[in-house]
Design a protein around this motif. Structure first.
Motif, PDB file in Angstrom:
ATOM      1  N   GLU A  99      72.777  23.178  -7.735  1.00  0.00           N
ATOM      2  CA  GLU A  99      71.485  23.806  -8.008  1.00  0.00           C
ATOM      3  C   GLU A  99      71.313  25.084  -7.185  1.00  0.00           C
ATOM      4  N   GLY A 100      71.740  25.052  -5.930  1.00  0.00           N
ATOM      5  CA  GLY A 100      71.644  26.236  -5.085  1.00  0.00           C
ATOM      6  C   GLY A 100      72.444  27.397  -5.635  1.00  0.00           C
ATOM      7  N   ILE A 101      73.619  27.115  -6.155  1.00  0.00           N
ATOM      8  CA  ILE A 101      74.433  28.168  -6.768  1.00  0.00           C
ATOM      9  C   ILE A 101      73.741  28.704  -8.015  1.00  0.00           C
ATOM     10  N   LEU A 102      73.164  27.806  -8.816  1.00  0.00           N
ATOM     11  CA  LEU A 102      72.433  28.252 -10.005  1.00  0.00           C
ATOM     12  C   LEU A 102      71.246  29.131  -9.623  1.00  0.00           C
ATOM     13  N   TYR A 103      70.531  28.746  -8.552  1.00  0.00           N
ATOM     14  CA  TYR A 103      69.391  29.537  -8.091  1.00  0.00           C
ATOM     15  C   TYR A 103      69.834  30.947  -7.706  1.00  0.00           C
ATOM     16  N   LEU A 104      70.984  31.061  -7.072  1.00  0.00           N
ATOM     17  CA  LEU A 104      71.472  32.365  -6.615  1.00  0.00           C
ATOM     18  C   LEU A 104      71.737  33.323  -7.762  1.00  0.00           C
ATOM     19  N   PHE A 105      72.235  32.800  -8.872  1.00  0.00           N
ATOM     20  CA  PHE A 105      72.632  33.667  -9.972  1.00  0.00           C
ATOM     21  C   PHE A 105      71.545  33.870 -11.021  1.00  0.00           C
ATOM     22  N   MET A 106      70.381  33.271 -10.819  1.00  0.00           N
ATOM     23  CA  MET A 106      69.251  33.490 -11.729  1.00  0.00           C
ATOM     24  C   MET A 106      68.471  34.719 -11.309  1.00  0.00           C
ATOM     25  N   SER A 107      67.876  35.370 -12.289  1.00  0.00           N
ATOM     26  CA  SER A 107      66.955  36.451 -11.944  1.00  0.00           C
ATOM     27  C   SER A 107      65.669  35.821 -11.413  1.00  0.00           C
TER      28      SER A 107
END
Length: 66
Positions: free
Chosen positions: A42-50
């Motif tokens: 989830e943290g990785i997904l958060y990083l790559f979201m606008s």
């Protein structure tokens, strides 16, 4: 937060998802930390979201998991 302290479910509590945070903590205890891969992803997904996409999904949409 999900990457660094996801095993404590702080990313869930910070977003206001208390129920999901407690579930994540229990999963981490029961699986001896193996479930901490979930907040890491989830943290990785958060990083790559606008910022707008993050707000729409997790702040306004109240999506608790991935």
């Amino acid at each position: 937060m999900g990457i660094l302290v996801g095993w404590l479910a702080l990313n869930k509590f910070y977003l206001g998802y208390t129920k999901e945070g407690v579930i994540q903590l229990v999963l981490n205890i029961v699986t001896l930390g193996a479930a901490s891969i979930i907040p890491f992803i989830e943290g990785i997904l958060y990083l790559f979201m606008s910022d707008k996409q993050f707000d729409d999904t997790y702040v306004y949409g109240k999506k608790g998991w991935l």
